[in-house]
Write an enzyme that holds these catalytic residues in place. Structure first.
Site, PDB file in Angstrom:
ATOM      1  N   ASN A   6     -15.049 -47.588  10.352  1.00  0.00           N
ATOM      2  CA  ASN A   6     -16.037 -46.665  10.917  1.00  0.00           C
ATOM      3  C   ASN A   6     -16.042 -46.797  12.438  1.00  0.00           C
ATOM      4  O   ASN A   6     -16.627 -47.726  12.980  1.00  0.00           O
ATOM      5  CB  ASN A   6     -17.424 -47.008  10.328  1.00  0.00           C
ATOM      6  CG  ASN A   6     -18.524 -46.118  10.879  1.00  0.00           C
ATOM      7  OD1 ASN A   6     -18.252 -45.097  11.524  1.00  0.00           O
ATOM      8  ND2 ASN A   6     -19.769 -46.496  10.639  1.00  0.00           N
ATOM      9  N   LYS A   8     -17.550 -45.056  14.484  1.00  0.00           N
ATOM     10  CA  LYS A   8     -18.824 -44.619  15.073  1.00  0.00           C
ATOM     11  C   LYS A   8     -18.531 -43.655  16.235  1.00  0.00           C
ATOM     12  O   LYS A   8     -17.665 -42.822  16.103  1.00  0.00           O
ATOM     13  CB  LYS A   8     -19.657 -45.823  15.481  1.00  0.00           C
ATOM     14  CG  LYS A   8     -19.822 -46.821  14.318  1.00  0.00           C
ATOM     15  CD  LYS A   8     -20.912 -47.801  14.518  1.00  0.00           C
ATOM     16  CE  LYS A   8     -21.046 -48.687  13.273  1.00  0.00           C
ATOM     17  NZ  LYS A   8     -22.218 -49.520  13.299  1.00  0.00           N
ATOM     18  N   GLU A  92     -27.341 -45.649  10.424  1.00  0.00           N
ATOM     19  CA  GLU A  92     -27.598 -45.028  11.729  1.00  0.00           C
ATOM     20  C   GLU A  92     -27.962 -43.554  11.592  1.00  0.00           C
ATOM     21  O   GLU A  92     -28.576 -42.977  12.493  1.00  0.00           O
ATOM     22  CB  GLU A  92     -26.385 -45.252  12.656  1.00  0.00           C
ATOM     23  CG  GLU A  92     -26.340 -46.703  13.140  1.00  0.00           C
ATOM     24  CD  GLU A  92     -24.963 -47.222  13.515  1.00  0.00           C
ATOM     25  OE1 GLU A  92     -24.022 -46.419  13.641  1.00  0.00           O
ATOM     26  OE2 GLU A  92     -24.830 -48.461  13.670  1.00  0.00           O
ATOM     27  N   GLU A 160     -24.766 -51.967   2.888  1.00  0.00           N
ATOM     28  CA  GLU A 160     -24.858 -52.451   4.265  1.00  0.00           C
ATOM     29  C   GLU A 160     -26.313 -52.761   4.589  1.00  0.00           C
ATOM     30  O   GLU A 160     -27.082 -51.844   4.917  1.00  0.00           O
ATOM     31  CB  GLU A 160     -24.379 -51.371   5.240  1.00  0.00           C
ATOM     32  CG  GLU A 160     -22.970 -50.915   5.041  1.00  0.00           C
ATOM     33  CD  GLU A 160     -22.439 -50.235   6.300  1.00  0.00           C
ATOM     34  OE1 GLU A 160     -21.608 -50.844   6.977  1.00  0.00           O
ATOM     35  OE2 GLU A 160     -22.910 -49.139   6.615  1.00  0.00           O
ATOM     36  N   GLY A 166     -24.304 -54.534  13.182  1.00  0.00           N
ATOM     37  CA  GLY A 166     -24.372 -54.765  14.631  1.00  0.00           C
ATOM     38  C   GLY A 166     -24.974 -56.124  14.974  1.00  0.00           C
ATOM     39  O   GLY A 166     -25.462 -56.334  16.084  1.00  0.00           O
TER      40      GLY A 166
HETATM   41  P1  PGA Z   1     -20.620 -53.446  12.349  1.00  0.00           P
HETATM   42  O1  PGA Z   1     -21.027 -52.025  11.729  1.00  0.00           O
HETATM   43  O2  PGA Z   1     -19.371 -53.879  11.613  1.00  0.00           O
HETATM   44  O3  PGA Z   1     -20.388 -53.198  13.780  1.00  0.00           O
HETATM   45  O4  PGA Z   1     -21.783 -54.367  12.086  1.00  0.00           O
HETATM   46  C1  PGA Z   1     -20.918 -51.760  10.375  1.00  0.00           C
HETATM   47  C2  PGA Z   1     -21.405 -50.370  10.097  1.00  0.00           C
HETATM   48  O5  PGA Z   1     -22.450 -49.973  10.620  1.00  0.00           O
HETATM   49  O6  PGA Z   1     -20.772 -49.593   9.392  1.00  0.00           O
END
Ligand code: PGA
Length: 243
Positions: A6, A8, A92, A160, A166
């Site tokens: 991902n 983002k 998110e 998750e 994060g």
């Molecule tokens: P992260 O994000 O690996 O940066 O913690 C995971 C996600 O939100 O899919």
């Protein structure tokens, strides 16, 4: 195993996205991992053309196929430029107001567009009374509301916990093992035996130091990786740890 990358809202430019995709292909070449790259929507068409043996997901979709929804994109549109999967209900997006009902409608819309939904679930916080289990169950039930039994295999569940996204470290493998059993139970309640074949992924602060351990001891079918997927060095280390 499944590895969902991902990106983002990264990287900054189309050129950088092409470079990141090339690094991703190279890092995972000759591995048996089913890797799914989820770039920002503007890069989906280009990434789908250049994906090689990778697969491509869109990070979110609108529940409707077309209409007056400024700034949104639909599953049909994403599919028409080569997306094969859709992330739905990422924490998110939920933080921006996406409800359980929205998630259910978007899952139905993903199937209508012939996209495989990657449904993200996870509680905001944990409590000693175990209310978080109820939260996850409600999220799953709403997401699966319009999903027929025949779709158990064309579905991915990514657990998750919001508090581990994060963050500095993932959830413990022991806690994930418990969640895997719990989610499997919920899938069984909905799909019957077919629910045994729905892949369950873990996501939240996974990198090269935790990936293999989570795969082995979390009893998961794969991982959803955020930050470590758009940082070339971290991605290479991650791939090395998993292959
Ligand atoms: P992260 O994000 O690996 O940066 O913690 C995971 C996600 O939100 O899919």
């Amino acid at each position: 195993m499944f590895l969902v990358l991902n990106w983002k809202m990264n990287p900054k430019t189309a050129k950088e996205a092409q470079a990141l995709l090339a690094h991703t292909k190279k890092a995972l070449a000759r591995s048996s991992i089913t890797a799914i790259v989820a770039p920002p929507a503007v890069f989906v068409a280009d990434m789908a053309k250049k994906k090689g043996s990778l697969r491509v997901a869109v990070q979110h979709i609108h529940a409707e196929a077309v209409g007056s929804h400024t700034g949104d994109i639909s599953g049909v549109q994403a599919r028409s430029v080569g997306a094969q999967y859709a992330l739905i209900g990422h924490a998110e997006r939920r933080a921006q107001g996406e409800s359980n009902d929205d998630v259910g409608a978007k899952v139905a819309s993903a199937y209508a567009a012939q996209l495989v939904p990657i449904v993200c679930v996870g509680e905001g916080a944990r409590d000693v009374h175990g209310h978080y289990l109820e939260t996850v169950k409600e999220q799953l039930e709403a997401a699966l509301r319009h999903v027929p039994k025949t779709k158990a295999k064309q579905l991915i569940i990514a657990y998750e916990p919001v508090w581990a996204i994060g963050a500095t470290a993932p959830m413990s493998t022991h806690e994930m093992h418990e969640m895997t059993i719990y989610i499997r139970k919920c899938l069984f309640a909905h799909f019957g035996k077919a629910g045994m074949s729905t892949p369950i992924l873990y996501g939240g602060s996974i990198d090269s130091t935790s990936a293999a351990d989570m795969m082995q001891h979390g009893e998961v079918d794969g991982l959803l990786v955020g930050r470590a997927s758009s940082d070339v060095e971290k991605l290479k280390e991650l791939a090395r740890a998993l292959t």
